[in-house]
Design an enzyme around this catalytic site. Sequence first.
Site, PDB file in Angstrom:
ATOM      1  N   ASP A   1       0.838  -1.196   0.000  1.00  0.00           N
ATOM      2  CA  ASP A   1       0.000   0.000   0.000  1.00  0.00           C
ATOM      3  C   ASP A   1       0.875   1.250   0.000  1.00  0.00           C
ATOM      4  O   ASP A   1       1.895   1.295   0.700  1.00  0.00           O
ATOM      5  CB  ASP A   1      -0.896   0.015   1.238  1.00  0.00           C
TER       6      ASP A   1
ATOM      7  N   GLU B   1      -6.473   3.640  -6.026  1.00  0.00           N
ATOM      8  CA  GLU B   1      -7.817   3.755  -5.450  1.00  0.00           C
ATOM      9  C   GLU B   1      -8.323   5.168  -5.728  1.00  0.00           C
ATOM     10  O   GLU B   1      -7.669   6.142  -5.352  1.00  0.00           O
ATOM     11  CB  GLU B   1      -7.780   3.498  -3.944  1.00  0.00           C
TER      12      GLU B   1
ATOM     13  N   HIS C   1     -11.130  -4.310   2.235  1.00  0.00           N
ATOM     14  CA  HIS C   1     -11.107  -4.006   3.673  1.00  0.00           C
ATOM     15  C   HIS C   1     -12.073  -2.887   4.057  1.00  0.00           C
ATOM     16  O   HIS C   1     -12.333  -2.686   5.244  1.00  0.00           O
ATOM     17  CB  HIS C   1      -9.686  -3.619   4.091  1.00  0.00           C
ATOM     18  N   ASP C   2     -12.590  -2.159   3.069  1.00  0.00           N
ATOM     19  CA  ASP C   2     -13.516  -1.054   3.338  1.00  0.00           C
ATOM     20  C   ASP C   2     -14.964  -1.401   3.009  1.00  0.00           C
ATOM     21  O   ASP C   2     -15.852  -0.570   3.200  1.00  0.00           O
ATOM     22  CB  ASP C   2     -13.127   0.184   2.511  1.00  0.00           C
TER      23      ASP C   2
ATOM     24  N   ASP D   1      -3.477   4.496  -2.161  1.00  0.00           N
ATOM     25  CA  ASP D   1      -4.648   4.896  -1.396  1.00  0.00           C
ATOM     26  C   ASP D   1      -5.145   6.279  -1.834  1.00  0.00           C
ATOM     27  O   ASP D   1      -4.353   7.215  -1.937  1.00  0.00           O
ATOM     28  CB  ASP D   1      -4.277   4.907   0.089  1.00  0.00           C
TER      29      ASP D   1
END
Length: 562
Positions: A98, A256, A329-330, A199
Amino acid sequence: MDKNWWKESVVYQIYPRSFYDSDGDGIGDIKGITEKVDYLKDLGVDVVWLSPVYESPNDDNGYDISDYKAIMKDFGTMEDWEELRDELHNRDMKLIMDLVVNHSSDEHYWFQEAKKSKNNPYRDYYIWHPGRNGREPNNWKSSFSGSAWEYDENTNEYYLHLFSKKQPDLNWENPELRREIYDMMKWWLDRGIDGFRMDVINFISKVPGLPDGKVKEGEKYASGSKYFRDGPRIHEFLQEMNEEALDLYNVMTVGEMPGVGVEEAQKYTDPSRNELNMVFQFEHMDLDSGPNGKWDLKPLELTDLKESITKWQVGLNGVGWNSLYLNNHDQPRIVSRFGNDKEYRLESAKMLGTFLHMLQGTPYIYQGEEIGMTNVQFDSIEDYEDIETLNMYKEKVEENGEDPASVMESIYAKGRDNARTPFQWNHTKHGGFTTGEPWIKVNPNYLNINAEQAVEDEQSIFHYYRELIRLRKKHPIIVYGDYQLILPDHEKIYAYMRNYEEQKLLVVCNFSDDEVEFKLPQEISFTAEESMIGNYGYGEFPSDSYAAFTLKPYEVRVYKGK
């Protein structure tokens, strides 16, 4: 179409805190992941995406980084990380990390320095402004509720934080900051990683002047996304990032990008522009949200899903590349969200996996998806850990007086902790995740849903996902074929064709718990030669039935032909 390793790969996302705990402290760790590498190899995935393991005070579960070149003690040491990298590479698997560079932690050295004075060399690494009439510089709302600005008494200015107040936004207008970030990226790439998941990367360029947003009726703050999403210098920054760091290595990048549209995504992923390989977009993840956003629940309309997926499949075909995901994960667990996690858990999980893996793009599997893990319903808000969930509950219940039971229903459906409960390895205490007390409770259904049981049962979701991955490696049409929607107005069946060279695939998915009749439209030219895969007996259905048949609840069939 260019052929690339990252187009042909299947990615597995690991949320380290919840994957496997090797030392009994209740927190998943890097050694725990290394112990389970053979499980991932057995599944057949090519790339592991590791959610943040960097040094962090953990305000937002590691997405608030205080040292980009250190490993969080909860997760282990740099030596542990190097061992994981080597064990993956020894099995011909790749590792992507990440990259969280829209913001840092407020405990990062840069921010600690920046707070000291307006003249500090690091001051301009962040976005500071004096107040406006004794209030915040503008009316933007944080993604985690409340104002996007925090007042600093020491310097009598506010700093911007689009997320938690412990996640100050970095100032990408500063070339010194950008150089530091590129150097840090090269530092990791030199250690042998194979790429980055970036991210909220489309937030890094803000409109100069940071104008006010439009406040919705009844709300105190406005979404400022119009002024920081896909901002004026974003493409310039990404091209510079490639020139200064990424182009020196053969790596994979996925950005993302909340709120990104197809036209902008074409620019981000067009190889000739040299920005990103693919983007994560969220349009299909917002289809069960009402006008008041994520927590405003509404049922999924299948025609909306078709419209969204088709727009992206057609829009990026031959231009850029799609990432394919239904879980992360979100996001809540997809079998609970778009499937039926009770009577048809196995069938709907397999159908959803097939639907996704047969599309054009790179598929992402989120830990636990391959065994059909489900959403959780904890008894009390006290059992939840996610900052977004807790802030929302506080705002709605404690500040606005909304009904707690109604708010909890939204959390059961959409809360991020649905994805963050510990991985269910076996039927022993805490699902075999830890010998200690887990950092967040385990879903009680681990007794019936766990990896040990799934690996032993050849009819399990796990083995079905193995077959999906095997087929992808065997048939180039699954990777590179173009996409054609069939029956766009059908409210229960999602059917589409894939076309590549002289081959065709017909994919037919029943998104309901009813039996439904499928009939191939006369204008579609297709002759089936074999049944490739299906979730009621692994594709053991007659290939000559392709033109008309009855689908069982959540049934999927894939036919190969010409």
